[in-house]
Structure formats: structure tokens, C-alpha cells
Design a protein around this motif. Structure first.
Motif, short mmCIF file in Angstrom:
data_model
loop_
_atom_site.label_atom_id
_atom_site.label_comp_id
_atom_site.label_asym_id
_atom_site.label_seq_id
_atom_site.Cartn_x
_atom_site.Cartn_y
_atom_site.Cartn_z
N HIS A 86 -33.88 -13.02 -14.33
CA HIS A 86 -35.18 -13.60 -13.98
C HIS A 86 -36.31 -12.57 -14.07
O HIS A 86 -37.23 -12.59 -13.26
N SER A 109 -30.02 -16.41 -7.58
CA SER A 109 -30.62 -17.54 -8.30
C SER A 109 -32.11 -17.26 -8.48
O SER A 109 -32.68 -16.38 -7.82
N ARG A 117 -34.57 -19.10 -7.53
CA ARG A 117 -35.25 -19.39 -6.25
C ARG A 117 -35.09 -18.22 -5.29
O ARG A 117 -36.07 -17.77 -4.68
#
Length: 197
Positions: free
Chosen positions: A34, A105, A107
Motif C-alpha cells: 500500500h 490491510s 484499511r
């Protein structure tokens, strides 16, 4: 142009300090997890805080005589302390970067990034108070703010995407000592320039 370069230089020097947020971005970069979202979140958060500091502080200094000088003194004191902390870390040594195990993740990564940014009291001192105080010295406050914002975008994306290239170097404690020493020296130079400027 001078104000933008000053903003870029000060913004970059303030953000270089290895703290929890930067270590998190490095770890995300090392794990290639990410990276874009994390870097963008950090840079946009900084941009909002810089804009608030430059806009709000400029208006406040016009309304309250002597505030600018008081904030310069406060900013210089903070930078001397911050520089001393970095120099002490360089003297002690022993810092190394280790990539974390498992990637969170998206999030979880963004929530961690937001918490490390917005819940850190130093971010307000750096971006709102200190950058706001220094920006008040320039007629071109917008240029100063844009320079500081550009420094955040350049730094976070370079840190996130360059982490893989830096991992062999940052695995050595000596590299962290050099980095901390350079940061400490830069902070002291900026503190002196605040007092004499």
C-alpha cells in the motif's frame, strides 16, 4: 522563488527526522504494501497542516504584536531541543531498520498512518507552529507554503518507493548515526537562523 526554496528546505529538514511515521512508511515500502496510499495520506495530511499554519499564523501575527518574535524564540528553542535529541541518538547509535512481518490491510495501514500523523503532538509544532512562524517572515507566504508542501510530497514518495533501495544501508547502525547527526546539525542551523533572521 526564494520563499518557496526556504519552505522546501525547512519542510524537508523537519520531516527527515526518523520517527514513528517515517519508520512506518519505510516498513511499508520495504514490504511493498500500500505504498502509494500511505505516502499520499502522509503528504496530504502535511499539506493541510502546513496550510493551516501558514494561513492562521500569518493572520494572528498581524493581530497580536510581538507574537512573531515570541514564536521565533519558541521555534528556535524547540529546534535546539530537537537537534540535541538527534545528535544524542547519533552519539548512542544502535538504531537499525527491520522490515515488519506480514503486511496490514489497506484499511489498517491507512488508519495507522493517520494515527501516527494526527495524534503526534510534534506534527503540530513542526507544521502549524514552526512553519507558520517562519512563513510569517516572508512576503510570499503562499510560495513558502507550497515549497514546504512539495517537500512533503517529494520526501514521502521517495521514502516509500526508495525504501527497497535503502534497506541494505539502513540495516547498518552506522548509517543511522550519520543521518541523525546530519539532522541534528541542520536543526541547530535553522534555530540560529530563526534567532538572527
Amino acid at each position: 522563488m526564494q520563499a518557496a526554496l526556504a519552505g522546501f528546505g525547512l519542510g524537508l529538514s523537519l520531516i527527515l527526522a526518523i520517527g514513528a511515521q517515517n519508520a512506518f512508511v519505510l516498513r511499508q515500502g520495504l514490504g511493498r504494501a500500500h505504498v502509494f496510499a500511505v505516502c499520499l495520506t502522509c503528504a496530504l495530511s502535511d499539506a493541510v497542516l502546513i496550510a493551516a499554519g501558514v494561513a492562521g499564523f500569518g493572520a494572528l501575527t498581524q493581530a497580536v504584536p510581538g507574537l512573531e518574535w515570541g514564536m521565533r524564540l519558541f521555534g528556535a528553542g524547540f529546534l535546539f531541543w530537537y537537534g540535541a535529541r538527534s545528535l544524542a541518538a547519533a552519539w548512542r547509535g544502535g538504531e537499525v531498520l527491520r522490515a515488519g512481518t506480514g503486511a496490514p490491510s489497506l484499511r489498517a495501514a491507512l488508519l495507522t498512518c493517520i494515527a501516527l500523523t494526527w495524534l503526534n503532538p510534534h506534527v503540530y509544532l513542526d507544521t502549524v507552529v514552526l512553519l507558520g512562524a517562519v512563513a510569517a517572515q516572508y512576503e510570499d507566504r503562499l510560495g513558502f507554503a507550497l515549497g514546504a508542501m512539495a517537500a512533503s510530497f517529494v520526501f514521502f514518495f521517495a521514502l516509500g518507493y526508495g525504501a527497497r533501495l535503502l534497506s541494505p544501508l539502513l540495516a547498518r547502525p552506522g548509517a543511522w548515526r550519520v543521518l541523525d547527526g546530519a539532522i541534528g546539525g541542520m536543526m541547530w542551523l535553522i534555530a540560529v537562523s530563526l534567532l538572527v533572521g
